[in-house]
Design an enzyme around this catalytic site. Structure first.
Site, PDB file in Angstrom:
ATOM      1  N   HIS A  37       0.838  -1.207   0.000  1.00  0.00           N
ATOM      2  CA  HIS A  37       0.000   0.000   0.000  1.00  0.00           C
ATOM      3  C   HIS A  37       0.871   1.255   0.000  1.00  0.00           C
ATOM      4  O   HIS A  37       0.602   2.232  -0.703  1.00  0.00           O
ATOM      5  CB  HIS A  37      -0.869   0.050   1.256  1.00  0.00           C
ATOM      6  N   GLY A 147      -2.479  -1.428  -7.324  1.00  0.00           N
ATOM      7  CA  GLY A 147      -1.360  -2.358  -7.392  1.00  0.00           C
ATOM      8  C   GLY A 147      -1.602  -3.468  -8.405  1.00  0.00           C
ATOM      9  O   GLY A 147      -2.713  -3.997  -8.504  1.00  0.00           O
ATOM     10  N   ASP A 150      -3.274  -7.074  -7.634  1.00  0.00           N
ATOM     11  CA  ASP A 150      -4.650  -7.458  -7.957  1.00  0.00           C
ATOM     12  C   ASP A 150      -4.872  -7.212  -9.447  1.00  0.00           C
ATOM     13  O   ASP A 150      -5.528  -6.250  -9.856  1.00  0.00           O
ATOM     14  CB  ASP A 150      -5.625  -6.646  -7.103  1.00  0.00           C
TER      15      ASP A 150
HETATM   16  P1  PAJ Z   1      -6.531  -3.512  -0.596  1.00  0.00           P
HETATM   17  O1  PAJ Z   1      -6.493  -4.992  -0.654  1.00  0.00           O
HETATM   18  O2  PAJ Z   1      -6.382  -2.831   0.723  1.00  0.00           O
HETATM   19  O3  PAJ Z   1      -5.439  -2.969  -1.579  1.00  0.00           O
HETATM   20  C1  PAJ Z   1      -5.319  -1.583  -1.812  1.00  0.00           C
HETATM   21  C2  PAJ Z   1      -4.365  -1.387  -2.968  1.00  0.00           C
HETATM   22  O4  PAJ Z   1      -3.067  -1.868  -2.611  1.00  0.00           O
HETATM   23  C3  PAJ Z   1      -4.797  -2.180  -4.228  1.00  0.00           C
HETATM   24  O5  PAJ Z   1      -4.644  -1.364  -5.371  1.00  0.00           O
HETATM   25  C4  PAJ Z   1      -3.833  -3.345  -4.219  1.00  0.00           C
HETATM   26  O6  PAJ Z   1      -3.588  -3.876  -5.512  1.00  0.00           O
HETATM   27  C5  PAJ Z   1      -2.582  -2.698  -3.641  1.00  0.00           C
HETATM   28  N1  PAJ Z   1      -1.679  -3.733  -3.119  1.00  0.00           N
HETATM   29  C6  PAJ Z   1      -1.956  -4.712  -2.222  1.00  0.00           C
HETATM   30  N2  PAJ Z   1      -0.887  -5.505  -2.031  1.00  0.00           N
HETATM   31  C7  PAJ Z   1       0.103  -5.031  -2.825  1.00  0.00           C
HETATM   32  C8  PAJ Z   1       1.453  -5.420  -3.094  1.00  0.00           C
HETATM   33  N3  PAJ Z   1       2.008  -6.475  -2.495  1.00  0.00           N
HETATM   34  N4  PAJ Z   1       2.157  -4.693  -3.992  1.00  0.00           N
HETATM   35  C9  PAJ Z   1       1.595  -3.622  -4.620  1.00  0.00           C
HETATM   36  N5  PAJ Z   1       0.332  -3.198  -4.411  1.00  0.00           N
HETATM   37  C10 PAJ Z   1      -0.407  -3.884  -3.529  1.00  0.00           C
HETATM   38  O7  PAJ Z   1      -7.716  -3.689  -3.355  1.00  0.00           O
HETATM   39  C11 PAJ Z   1      -8.414  -3.267  -2.446  1.00  0.00           C
HETATM   40  O8  PAJ Z   1      -7.928  -2.989  -1.192  1.00  0.00           O
HETATM   41  C12 PAJ Z   1      -9.895  -2.970  -2.617  1.00  0.00           C
HETATM   42  O9  PAJ Z   1     -10.436  -3.847  -3.572  1.00  0.00           O
HETATM   43  C13 PAJ Z   1     -10.178  -1.493  -3.027  1.00  0.00           C
HETATM   44  C14 PAJ Z   1      -9.565  -1.147  -4.383  1.00  0.00           C
HETATM   45  C15 PAJ Z   1      -9.658  -0.529  -1.947  1.00  0.00           C
HETATM   46  C16 PAJ Z   1     -11.717  -1.296  -3.133  1.00  0.00           C
HETATM   47  O10 PAJ Z   1     -12.355  -1.615  -1.944  1.00  0.00           O
END
Ligand code: PAJ
Length: 279
Positions: A37, A147, A150
């Site tokens: 994040h 990110g 996903d």
């Molecule tokens: P969340 O799982 O909290 O992730 C928030 C953002 O952080 C997403 O864009 C995700 O792809 C990114 N992220 C998570 N782990 C990562 C990693 N290891 N490397 C790079 N980026 C990473 O994704 C969500 O929340 C939700 O679906 C949201 C978009 C907030 C909608 O509710």
């Protein structure tokens, strides 16, 4: 840094952050923040004049038997990390703010939302696209940061931005991993020490797919077979899917081309983890 909880406050605070001519970046999250994040926050900081982050565990993207109620919530730590990394505003609404009684409008990106995680988690992406649309409307960012971790979410949100003419740029940031290769995830907190070790098999399986592709193999089926062999070596891991797809449409590709997306999802104990690599 300001923390706001209501939509009205977020709207007026974001209008101020945009000012006459400042570029506003938005980083949507569900909290339980980690370096993945924070890498988005830093990318936003570098590319924008002002940065807003949202923290909202969005109930509509969790299935009835999923982990909504036990999803990790670490609000105070999250706020400290976001402040340290220079976020200007945190929007942390309640469920009632985002979904007042009677709300019945959803945003659905048809087709692509039913593939990969969408196939395993019916309705998941309807919840994601609905909440992200609402966050875009409320905060009005010029750039929004997501990110590659996903990958299906990215494909669907790109299509949504295009199809619905959201006036913003979607910026996709690379996957942040632990030193041993495990992709960072809020759900890694659920893993026991043993499961944490088993979870490394996802990264190993993707590495194998890369290796087989680099050796000149063009058959997706062969790559998938090689990955499944690796995954089968960990008895505590139950495969949900292994796929080679077009990163935009998420449709299976039968012949591996440059830029194809190799993706894997698996349950390690009760925890569902995902990972991917662009070939
Ligand atoms: P969340 O799982 O909290 O992730 C928030 C953002 O952080 C997403 O864009 C995700 O792809 C990114 N992220 C998570 N782990 C990562 C990693 N290891 N490397 C790079 N980026 C990473 O994704 C969500 O929340 C939700 O679906 C949201 C978009 C907030 C909608 O509710």
């Amino acid at each position: 840094m300001v923390i706001v909880k209501t939509i009205a406050e977020a709207q007026s605070a974001c209008a101020q952050l945009r000012g006459e001519d400042r570029v506003l970046g938005l980083v949507p999250t569900m909290g339980a923040l980690h370096e993945g994040h924070l890498s988005l926050v830093r990318a936003a900081r570098a590319a924008c004049d002002t940065v807003a982050a949202s923290i909202f565990v969005n109930p509509t993207q969790f299935g009835p038997n999923e982990d909504f109620s036990k999803y990790p919530r670490t609000f105070d730590d999250d706020c400290a990390l976001l402040e340290r990394d220079g976020v200007d505003l945190i929007f942390a609404p309640t469920v009632e703010q985002m979904y007042p009684a009677g709300a019945s409008t959803f945003v659905v990106v048809e087709g692509v939302s039913d593939r990969l995680d969408g196939a395993s988690r019916p309705g998941h992406f309807r919840g994601v696209t609905t909440v992200v649309s609402k966050l875009f409307h409320i905060t009005g960012p010029h750039k929004a940061f997501f990110g590659q971790k996903d990958a299906a979410q990215v494909a669907i949100l790109r299509k949504m931005v295009r199809d619905l003419n959201f006036p913003l740029q979607l910026v996709v940031c690379p996957i942040v991993r632990e030193a041993d290769g495990l992709a960072l995830s809020s759900r890694n907190r659920y893993l026991s020490a043993k499961e944490r070790e088993h979870a490394l098999v996802l990264h190993r399986a993707l590495g194998k797919m890369e290796e087989v592709a680099a050796s000149g193999e063009r058959s997706s089926a062969r790559l998938i077979e090689a990955a499944r062999e690796i995954l089968a070596q960990e008895p505590g891991v139950r495969v949900d899917y292994v796929a080679v797809v077009d990163p935009e449409t998420l449709k299976d590709v039968f012949e591996v081309t440059d830029g194809a997306l190799a993706a894997v999802a698996a349950f390690v104990g009760a925890t569902r983890l995902i990972d991917n690599v662009l070939l």
